[in-house]
Design an enzyme around this catalytic site. Structure first.
Site: not given
Ligand code: CAA
Length: 258
Positions: A111, A114
């Site tokens: 997102g 996006e």
């Molecule tokens: N939703 C909710 N929480 C999220 C998040 C997300 N998309 N991305 C990160 N966070 C949160 C993590 O859960 C974490 O929270 P806690 O400290 O409470 O555990 C905090 O943010 C920090 O994140 P990380 O510890 O994971 O940080 P990192 O440096 O190790 O990794 C990252 C960073 C690679 C961006 C990893 O957080 C990640 O892979 N995030 C998800 C990315 C993703 O898959 N995005 C797509 C979402 S689906 C979508 O967007 C659908 C759509 O099109 C509408």
């Protein structure tokens, strides 16, 4: 509306909308989307504001995606409704008649990518990362990613990114045309750019946005008519008279935005 998840600041003619949930890497839940919508509507309706910059708080992420925790228990109907809300808000950003620049410093995933793609163009720092990693969560992008990514980078590259969920760095995003520039001092650069745009004839700037957006959705003949109509309408503005007069008189134009 009182904002809890975003900040809206105004500096002269420029508004800066900051997605502000740094602990969740600015992930988008329903409340955050509704606040973005309200903030963009405020910018749209504020005649003193010419350009909107969208960025993310915390120095680690622009937006790391839709909020996965929020989506965890959704059923098909709820998923569809959440997708429609994101689409509506991003379509608003795309269609307001003011330039919107995405200033990206860090992760722009799912997102977040996006949201950036709904802006008119993207400028990023060299530590930024982009991608549509949704298939890794076993969902498609839901806030316009399957539609805007191919329009920006072409269908072949878009499909590769969508099918693999690969995350790319800033240089690769630049190479494929997802961002315009990778810069040091991101906000300084983007604010300077916004001020330059704000110094131009604003009706003309807005018509450029309308001409590109509407023209790209239709055939070339109809698109040329759209351009001709908007070009003609510019001659009904005070700024056109001033702009051309100033050129002839060899002085700097003083535009009034109408
Ligand atoms: N939703 C909710 N929480 C999220 C998040 C997300 N998309 N991305 C990160 N966070 C949160 C993590 O859960 C974490 O929270 P806690 O400290 O409470 O555990 C905090 O943010 C920090 O994140 P990380 O510890 O994971 O940080 P990192 O440096 O190790 O990794 C990252 C960073 C690679 C961006 C990893 O957080 C990640 O892979 N995030 C998800 C990315 C993703 O898959 N995005 C797509 C979402 S689906 C979508 O967007 C659908 C759509 O099109 C509408």
């Amino acid at each position: 509306m009182e904002f809890k998840n975003v900040l809206l600041e105004k500096e002269e003619r420029i508004a800066i909308l900051t997605i502000n949930r740094p602990k969740a890497l600015n992930a988008l839940n329903k409340d955050t989307l509704l606040e973005i919508k309200a903030a963009v509507e405020e910018v749209r309706d504020d005649n003193d504001i010419y350009v909107l910059i969208i960025t993310g708080a915390g120095g680690k992420a622009f937006v790391a995606g839709a909020d996965i925790t929020y989506m965890l228990e959704m059923n098909a109907q709820e998923g569809r409704e959440f997708g429609l809300l994101g689409q509506e808000v991003f379509r608003l950003i795309e269609s307001i008649e003011k330039p919107v620049i995405a200033a990206i410093d860090g992760f722009a995933l799912g997102g977040g990518c996006e949201l950036a793609m709904a802006c008119d163009f993207r400028i990023c720092s060299d530590k930024s990362k982009f991608g549509q990693p949704e298939v890794g969560l076993a969902v498609t992008p839901g806030f316009g990613g399957t539609q805007r990514l191919p329009r920006i980078v072409g269908t072949g590259m878009a499909k590769q990114l969508l099918y693999t969920g690969d995350v790319i760095d800033a240089d690769e995003a630049l190479r494929i045309g997802l961002v315009n520039y990778v810069v040091d001092d991101l906000m300084d650069y983007v604010k300077k750019l916004a001020r330059k745009i704000a110094s131009r004839g604003q009706v003309a700037v807005r018509y450029c946005k309308v001409a590109v957006n509407d023209g790209m959705q239709t055939d070339i003949d109809r698109a040329m008519t759209i351009e001709a109509d908007l070009f003609g309408l510019c001659f009904a503005t005070d700024d056109q008279k001033e702009g051309m007069k100033a050129f002839v008189e060899k002085r700097k134009a003083e535009f009034i935005g109408k």
